[in-house]
Scaffold this active site. Structure first.
Site, short mmCIF file in Angstrom:
data_model
loop_
_atom_site.label_atom_id
_atom_site.label_comp_id
_atom_site.label_asym_id
_atom_site.label_seq_id
_atom_site.Cartn_x
_atom_site.Cartn_y
_atom_site.Cartn_z
CG ASP A 1 42.09 40.25 44.47
OD1 ASP A 1 43.08 40.55 43.77
OD2 ASP A 1 42.02 40.50 45.69
CG HIS B 1 47.32 40.13 35.32
ND1 HIS B 1 46.49 40.25 36.41
CD2 HIS B 1 48.43 40.87 35.61
CE1 HIS B 1 47.08 41.02 37.32
NE2 HIS B 1 48.25 41.41 36.86
CG LEU C 1 25.97 38.41 29.49
CD1 LEU C 1 25.28 38.32 30.85
CD2 LEU C 1 27.15 37.43 29.45
#
Ligand code: IPE
Ligand code: IPE
Ligand code: MG
Length: 237
Positions: free
Chosen positions: A16, A33, A129
């Site tokens: 955020d 972003h 991962l």
């Protein structure tokens, strides 16, 4: 550092503060972003270096459609662009991609749907991962969806409470995903915003002030340090 030694298998992140980061610089929110990509790749590399098995990132919520068309279009573009540019590199590093959320929603452009599907299958054999993108994700929707699909599979009058208790999780978006051990939310907000509500029931929560584009490996290290000092009790003593 081998995170498995600290029983730290899964970290979830609410990325955020991109909009605030951009606004502080007099830039368009979309620039925030774009700047967040750097933090994401740093965190993925850190996860690979430290033997983290699961990393889940909140990329787009079911509520984010309420933003301006310009911002939503950018976020859809950004998802496509990121996958197109970076998936080979992460594939070579042993990252397996998963996507959770309402991925069939007609609001999501077909091109995004195809790229997400192709990226998941391209990387399906990878084992280092597991990287989960929560995209058009909302916990409420996930739980409603699970309840609906479970009910549809059975004659409801034969369904027992025990069956629901034992099998409800099989109907979540990614049943093999272990619950997060640690949740980090950046940018100072102290709420979950419809993220993994069920899966976070015993997760250690951390709220940090850094805006997502400023977040880096040092912040991850600090979070692990704090995690090690916490005692998880699960209702015990
Ligand atoms: C998080 O950053 C990214 C998404 C929700 C897609 P924000 O865009 O929410 O940034 P702030 O909270 O407005 O600063
Ligand atoms: C949560 O952040 C969603 C993502 C990070 C993708 P928001 O910025 O949308 O959450 P609220 O609106 O502050 O609760
Ligand atoms: Mg926000």
């Amino acid at each position: 550092m081998n995170l498995e030694d600290y029983n730290l298998k899964h970290i979830a992140i609410i990325m955020d503060g991109n909009g605030r980061w951009a606004e502080q610089r007099g830039l368009d929110r979309t620039a925030g972003h774009a700047a967040g990509e750097h933090s994401l790749s740093k965190v993925i590399d850190w996860a690979l270096d430290n033997n983290l098995k699961w990393l889940t990132v909140y990329a787009f919520s079911t509520e984010n459609w309420s933003r301006s068309k310009e911002e939503v279009d950018y976020l859809m573009f950004f998802n496509r662009d990121l996958l197109t540019r970076r998936r080979e590199e992460f594939n070579e590093k042993g990252v397996r991609f998963f996507f959770i959320g309402d991925l069939k929603d007609k609001m999501i452009p077909d091109e995004n749907k195809k790229l997400m599907k192709d990226t998941a299958s391209l990387t399906r054999a990878n084992k280092k991962l597991n990287l989960v993108f929560a995209f058009n994700y909302g916990s409420e929707k996930e739980i409603h969806n699970a309840a609906y699909n479970l009910a549809r599979k059975h004659f409801t009058w034969l369904l027992t409470r025990k069956h629901v208790e034992e099998h409800f999780n099989d109907y979540l978006y990614l049943p093999q995903m272990p619950n997060p051990d640690l949740l980090i939310r950046t940018a100072g907000e102290k709420r979950l915003s419809n993220f993994l509500l069920l899966q976070l029931s015993y997760t250690e929560l951390m709220f940090v002030e850094e805006l997502w584009p400023d977040f880096n490996e040092e912040n991850m290290k600090e979070a692990v340090k704090e995690f090690k000092n916490r005692t998880r009790k699960y209702g015990g003593i």
